[in-house]
Scaffold this motif. Structure first.
Motif, mmCIF file in Angstrom:
data_model
loop_
_atom_site.group_PDB
_atom_site.id
_atom_site.type_symbol
_atom_site.label_atom_id
_atom_site.label_comp_id
_atom_site.label_asym_id
_atom_site.label_seq_id
_atom_site.Cartn_x
_atom_site.Cartn_y
_atom_site.Cartn_z
ATOM 1 N N GLY A 152 1.048 -1.352 0.083
ATOM 2 C CA GLY A 152 0.035 -0.045 0.128
ATOM 3 C C GLY A 152 1.008 1.314 -0.033
ATOM 4 O O GLY A 152 1.966 1.095 0.572
ATOM 5 N N ALA A 153 0.238 2.096 -0.624
ATOM 6 C CA ALA A 153 1.044 3.612 -0.800
ATOM 7 C C ALA A 153 0.101 4.732 -0.436
ATOM 8 O O ALA A 153 0.142 5.728 -0.997
ATOM 9 N N GLY A 154 -0.897 4.524 0.317
ATOM 10 C CA GLY A 154 -1.833 5.487 0.911
ATOM 11 C C GLY A 154 -1.240 6.126 2.020
ATOM 12 O O GLY A 154 -0.065 6.188 2.389
ATOM 13 N N GLY A 155 -2.293 6.924 2.820
ATOM 14 C CA GLY A 155 -1.788 7.792 4.021
ATOM 15 C C GLY A 155 -1.402 6.828 4.957
ATOM 16 O O GLY A 155 -0.460 7.404 5.801
ATOM 17 N N ALA A 156 -2.029 5.632 4.968
ATOM 18 C CA ALA A 156 -1.379 4.998 6.218
ATOM 19 C C ALA A 156 -0.066 4.353 6.224
ATOM 20 O O ALA A 156 0.619 4.313 7.169
ATOM 21 N N ASN A 204 2.600 -1.422 -4.446
ATOM 22 C CA ASN A 204 1.182 -1.049 -4.354
ATOM 23 C C ASN A 204 0.800 -1.246 -5.650
ATOM 24 O O ASN A 204 1.356 -1.472 -6.851
ATOM 25 N N ARG A 205 -0.805 -1.297 -5.915
ATOM 26 C CA ARG A 205 -1.594 -1.491 -7.054
ATOM 27 C C ARG A 205 -0.953 -0.442 -8.130
ATOM 28 O O ARG A 205 -0.492 -0.677 -9.219
ATOM 29 N N THR A 206 -1.187 0.651 -7.456
ATOM 30 C CA THR A 206 -0.735 1.946 -8.444
ATOM 31 C C THR A 206 0.793 2.257 -8.330
ATOM 32 O O THR A 206 1.220 3.198 -7.173
ATOM 33 N N LYS A 226 2.409 5.475 -7.316
ATOM 34 C CA LYS A 226 2.317 6.193 -6.076
ATOM 35 C C LYS A 226 3.302 5.498 -5.162
ATOM 36 O O LYS A 226 4.004 6.224 -4.182
ATOM 37 N N TYR A 232 2.913 -4.866 -7.525
ATOM 38 C CA TYR A 232 2.755 -6.362 -7.008
ATOM 39 C C TYR A 232 3.256 -7.186 -7.772
ATOM 40 O O TYR A 232 3.993 -8.139 -7.460
ATOM 41 N N ALA A 285 -0.672 -2.208 4.725
ATOM 42 C CA ALA A 285 -1.044 -1.007 4.942
ATOM 43 C C ALA A 285 -2.120 -0.398 4.065
ATOM 44 O O ALA A 285 -2.494 0.646 3.671
ATOM 45 N N THR A 286 -2.635 -1.578 3.290
ATOM 46 C CA THR A 286 -3.732 -1.389 2.300
ATOM 47 C C THR A 286 -5.251 -1.064 2.825
ATOM 48 O O THR A 286 -5.142 -1.522 4.164
ATOM 49 N N THR A 287 -6.223 -0.777 2.406
ATOM 50 C CA THR A 287 -7.493 -0.707 3.134
ATOM 51 C C THR A 287 -8.440 -2.195 2.542
ATOM 52 O O THR A 287 -9.591 -2.213 3.100
ATOM 53 N N LEU A 288 -7.732 -3.042 1.818
ATOM 54 C CA LEU A 288 -8.453 -4.185 1.414
ATOM 55 C C LEU A 288 -8.984 -4.864 2.437
ATOM 56 O O LEU A 288 -10.128 -5.816 2.367
HETATM 57 P P1 ATR Z 1 -5.341 5.020 3.779
HETATM 58 O O1 ATR Z 1 -5.264 6.516 4.097
HETATM 59 O O2 ATR Z 1 -6.122 4.199 5.047
HETATM 60 O O3 ATR Z 1 -3.895 4.363 3.378
HETATM 61 P P2 ATR Z 1 -5.661 5.592 1.373
HETATM 62 O O4 ATR Z 1 -4.817 6.606 1.082
HETATM 63 O O5 ATR Z 1 -7.011 5.508 0.467
HETATM 64 O O6 ATR Z 1 -6.270 4.924 2.642
HETATM 65 O O7 ATR Z 1 -5.071 4.256 0.383
HETATM 66 C C1 ATR Z 1 -5.548 3.151 0.333
HETATM 67 C C2 ATR Z 1 -4.470 1.837 0.125
HETATM 68 O O8 ATR Z 1 -4.951 0.819 -0.277
HETATM 69 C C3 ATR Z 1 -3.910 2.349 -1.218
HETATM 70 O O9 ATR Z 1 -2.499 1.836 -1.297
HETATM 71 C C4 ATR Z 1 -4.584 1.619 -2.484
HETATM 72 O O10 ATR Z 1 -4.059 1.324 -3.603
HETATM 73 P P3 ATR Z 1 -3.996 2.291 -4.606
HETATM 74 O O11 ATR Z 1 -3.120 3.395 -4.516
HETATM 75 O O12 ATR Z 1 -3.633 1.455 -6.028
HETATM 76 O O13 ATR Z 1 -5.363 2.768 -5.111
HETATM 77 C C5 ATR Z 1 -5.029 0.114 -1.628
HETATM 78 N N1 ATR Z 1 -6.105 -0.295 -2.139
HETATM 79 C C6 ATR Z 1 -7.360 -0.054 -2.113
HETATM 80 N N2 ATR Z 1 -8.288 -0.802 -2.642
HETATM 81 C C7 ATR Z 1 -7.464 -1.626 -3.377
HETATM 82 C C8 ATR Z 1 -7.727 -2.878 -4.312
HETATM 83 N N3 ATR Z 1 -8.891 -3.026 -4.670
HETATM 84 N N4 ATR Z 1 -6.499 -3.386 -4.715
HETATM 85 C C9 ATR Z 1 -5.352 -3.051 -4.500
HETATM 86 N N5 ATR Z 1 -5.303 -2.188 -3.708
HETATM 87 C C10 ATR Z 1 -6.019 -1.288 -3.079
#
Ligand code: ATR
Length: 274
Positions: A128-132, A152-154, A157, A176, A191-194
């Motif tokens: 994961g590469a979001g806020g968490a 990260n999926r993207t 980021k 990945y 750290a993903t929201t999955l």
């Molecule tokens: P938070 O603040 O909780 O980290 P966020 O900033 O929305 O929330 O980040 C969500 C993370 O979960 C991201 O890394 C996101 O991947 P992308 O950056 O590619 O969107 C990841 N995530 C959410 N849904 C996903 C999915 N269906 N498959 C793979 N990664 C997912």
């Protein structure tokens, strides 16, 4: 005198923070009153200001307002500046606010102190590469790992985070798919929201080995899909309860000047949350 605090988020009804902080109050013999407050992006700032007006000493901020909380603070601690987000606001009598981010310190304390897993010279993977993810990278790099890889999926980021923290230590990034060419990691942090939706990223077996620590930052009473998958590959697993408690202890320290002995809190907490 009772010191007042709240946690602000949306949704917030299930937040464990009031339970944790009331328990800390008992353990440290401080009189604290800690509540939950629901906000929207439109009301968040006013809610913070109103709490300060009624004499609160601080508040916690949770999803989805941690980034927004940066803009309501006059000053930021280095951990909040690096994280780009605030989970703890310290409210001063002169009307100013200081933003802190205790998430990274909480995660590291849980892994190193509670789980007794030294991170120095270890290979760490963050999913994961979001806020968490961003919130915990600098504190993880400060422990001196051999490598911190962000997947990260993207992948762009993840690349952006690797560039942002390049000066803090050995950090690489990718998607990945590219994990296929990696050796096994000692610690994998989800750290993903999955996990919130019962999912997990598609991961290759090569990243995991016997005794890898597979840590899900999500807290749930049941194992997440990521934890079950990791255990089936021989990993030791953990959910995010310890991180939740330890980041709260760091907030309590900022506000009350004393860090509760969290070891004493876990048995009661497990009892209370089933
Ligand atoms: P938070 O603040 O909780 O980290 P966020 O900033 O929305 O929330 O980040 C969500 C993370 O979960 C991201 O890394 C996101 O991947 P992308 O950056 O590619 O969107 C990841 N995530 C959410 N849904 C996903 C999915 N269906 N498959 C793979 N990664 C997912």
């Amino acid at each position: 005198m009772i010191n007042r605090y709240t946690v602000i988020g949306q949704p917030i009804a299930h937040s464990l923070s009031p339970v944790v902080h009331q328990l800390f109050g008992e353990l440290t013999q401080r009189k604290v009153h800690y509540t939950r407050t629901e906000a929207s992006p439109d009301t968040f700032e006013q809610i913070v200001l109103d709490w300060q007006k009624v004499g609160a000493k601080g508040c916690n901020v949770t999803s989805p307002f941690k980034e927004l909380a940066v803009s309501v603070c006059e000053r930021l601690a280095p951990n909040a500046r690096q994280a780009g987000s605030v989970n703890t606001i310290q409210m001063h009598r002169d009307g100013t606010r200081v933003g802190h981010n205790t998430d990274g310190a909480g995660l590291v304390a849980d892994i190193v102190t509670n789980k007794r897993r030294a991170l120095k010279s270890q290979r760490i993977l963050i999913l994961g590469a979001g806020g968490a993810a961003r919130g915990v990278i600098a504190p993880l790099l400060a422990t001196g790992p051999a490598l911190l890889h962000v997947a990260n999926r993207t992948s762009s980021k993840a690349d952006a985070l690797a560039s942002l923290f390049a000066d803090h230590g050995p950090i690489t990034a990718g998607g990945y798919d590219a994990l296929q060419s990696q050796d096994a990691f000692d610690v994998i942090i989800n750290a993903t929201t999955l996990s919130l939706n019962g999912g997990m990223p598609a991961l290759p077996d090569c990243i995991i080995k016997h005794q890898t620590l597979a840590y899900d930052m999500t807290y749930a009473t049941q194992d997440t899909t990521f934890m079950s998958w990791s255990r089936s590959k021989g990993a030791v697993t953990s959910n995010g309860l310890g991180m939740l408690v330890e980041q709260a202890a760091e907030s309590f320290l900022i506000w009350e000047g004393v860090r509760p002995k969290t070891r004493m809190a876990y048995p009661r907490l497990r009892e209370l949350i089933g």
